[in-house]
Write a protein that holds these residues in place. Structure first.
Motif, PDB file in Angstrom:
ATOM      1  N   ARG A  53       0.810  -1.217   0.000  1.00  0.00           N
ATOM      2  CA  ARG A  53       0.000   0.000   0.000  1.00  0.00           C
ATOM      3  C   ARG A  53       0.845   1.270   0.000  1.00  0.00           C
ATOM      4  N   PRO A  54       1.826   1.422   0.907  1.00  0.00           N
ATOM      5  CA  PRO A  54       2.627   2.660   0.863  1.00  0.00           C
ATOM      6  C   PRO A  54       3.460   2.789  -0.415  1.00  0.00           C
ATOM      7  N   SER A  57       1.145   3.979  -3.208  1.00  0.00           N
ATOM      8  CA  SER A  57       0.856   5.402  -3.040  1.00  0.00           C
ATOM      9  C   SER A  57       2.022   6.250  -3.554  1.00  0.00           C
ATOM     10  N   TYR A  58       3.241   5.818  -3.228  1.00  0.00           N
ATOM     11  CA  TYR A  58       4.437   6.531  -3.690  1.00  0.00           C
ATOM     12  C   TYR A  58       4.510   6.531  -5.219  1.00  0.00           C
ATOM     13  N   ALA A  60       2.091   5.991  -7.452  1.00  0.00           N
ATOM     14  CA  ALA A  60       0.976   6.709  -8.069  1.00  0.00           C
ATOM     15  C   ALA A  60       1.215   8.214  -8.056  1.00  0.00           C
ATOM     16  N   LYS A  61       1.770   8.733  -6.967  1.00  0.00           N
ATOM     17  CA  LYS A  61       2.080  10.158  -6.899  1.00  0.00           C
ATOM     18  C   LYS A  61       3.215  10.515  -7.857  1.00  0.00           C
ATOM     19  N   HIS A  66      -2.635   5.489 -12.641  1.00  0.00           N
ATOM     20  CA  HIS A  66      -3.016   4.376 -11.768  1.00  0.00           C
ATOM     21  C   HIS A  66      -2.635   3.028 -12.372  1.00  0.00           C
TER      22      HIS A  66
END
Length: 210
Positions: A53-54, A57-58, A60-61, A66
Motif C-alpha cells: 500500500r505505501p 501510493s508513492y 501513483a504520486k 493508476h
C-alpha cells in the motif's frame, strides 16, 4: 500531572517506547528480507502485505497513472524478491531500501517514455541551474535531478580538457570564448575538447539505457 494527561501518555507510550516499536518493525522487516533471500515465499507475502500500500501510493504520486503504477508495483516486488540477498541492514532500513528500488523503476518508466539525449553541439548545453529553476511538475523535477547527477558523474570520467571545458559550460554557463580565456587555452582547442567530450557523453548516455 493530571490523571487525564497521565492516562493519555500511558496509552500512547513514551517516545522511547515508540522508537523501540519502529526499530522492532525494521528488525522484523530486515529478517523478512533475509528469509526472502533464502527463497521463503511466506516471508515475501508478509513483506508484500506490509509494503504494497505505501509503495503503491508513492508510485501513483510519482507517475500520476493508476494503471502504470500497478505495473510498476509488481515490477518492484519482483525486483525485491530477486535482490533481497543484496540488502545490507547496516546501510539502510528495509523500507528505505525498497523505496529506492521502486524510485529507480519509476524513473526507468519515465525515461522509456521520453529518453534523454545528449546533443552533439556543446553550446546547446543549458547550465545546471537553468534546468533546476525551470517550472515543471514534481515528478519531472526528480527525474531532472537524477539525470543531472548521472551526467555529472559521466563528465567526471572524461579526460581533463574535456571535463574542465564542459563543466564550465554546464556549471557556469560560459561561452567557448569565455572558457578559452578562463583556462588560458586556445579557442580551437576548447572547441575540439568540448566536441569530443559531447560525443563521448552521448556514447556513455546511450549505453546507460541498454
Amino acid at each position: 500531572m493530571t490523571y487525564q494527561k497521565a492516562s493519555r501518555l500511558s496509552a500512547a507510550g513514551t517516545p522511547e517506547e515508540e522508537q523501540k516499536g519502529r526499530m522492532d518493525d525494521a528488525g522484523i522487516e530486515a529478517e523478512l528480507l533475509r528469509r526472502i533471500a533464502n527463497g521463503e515465499r511466506a516471508a515475501f507475502d508478509e513483506l508484500y502485505a506490509r509494503y504494497s500500500r505505501p509503495l503503491f501510493s508513492y508510485i501513483a504520486k510519482f507517475l500520476r497513472d493508476h494503471g502504470l503504477a500497478e505495473e510498476v508495483l509488481q515490477d518492484a516486488f519482483v525486483k525485491i524478491w530477486r535482490s533481497a540477498h543484496r540488502y545490507d541492514r547496516d546501510l539502510s532500513r528495509p523500507f528505505s531500501w525498497c523505496v529506492l528500488i521502486t524510485k529507480r523503476l519509476c524513473i526507468d518508466r519515465i525515461r522509456a517514455a521520453k529518453p534523454v539525449t545528449v546533443t552533439d553541439d556543446p553550446m546547446a548545453l543549458k547550465p545546471v541551474e537553468e534546468h533546476r529553476n525551470a517550472e515543471r511538475d514534481p515528478s519531472q523535477n526528480v527525474l531532472i535531478e537524477d539525470e543531472l547527477s548521472i551526467l555529472g558523474e559521466m563528465v567526471e570520467r572524461l579526460p581533463e580538457s574535456q571535463r574542465s571545458t564542459l563543466q564550465l559550460a554546464m556549471d557556469k554557463g560560459l561561452t567557448q570564448q569565455e572558457i578559452s580565456e578562463k583556462l588560458n587555452m586556445p579557442l580551437g582547442t576548447v572547441k575540439t575538447a568540448m566536441r569530443r567530450g559531447m560525443l563521448r557523453l552521448k556514447t556513455m548516455m546511450a549505453s546507460s539505457y541498454e
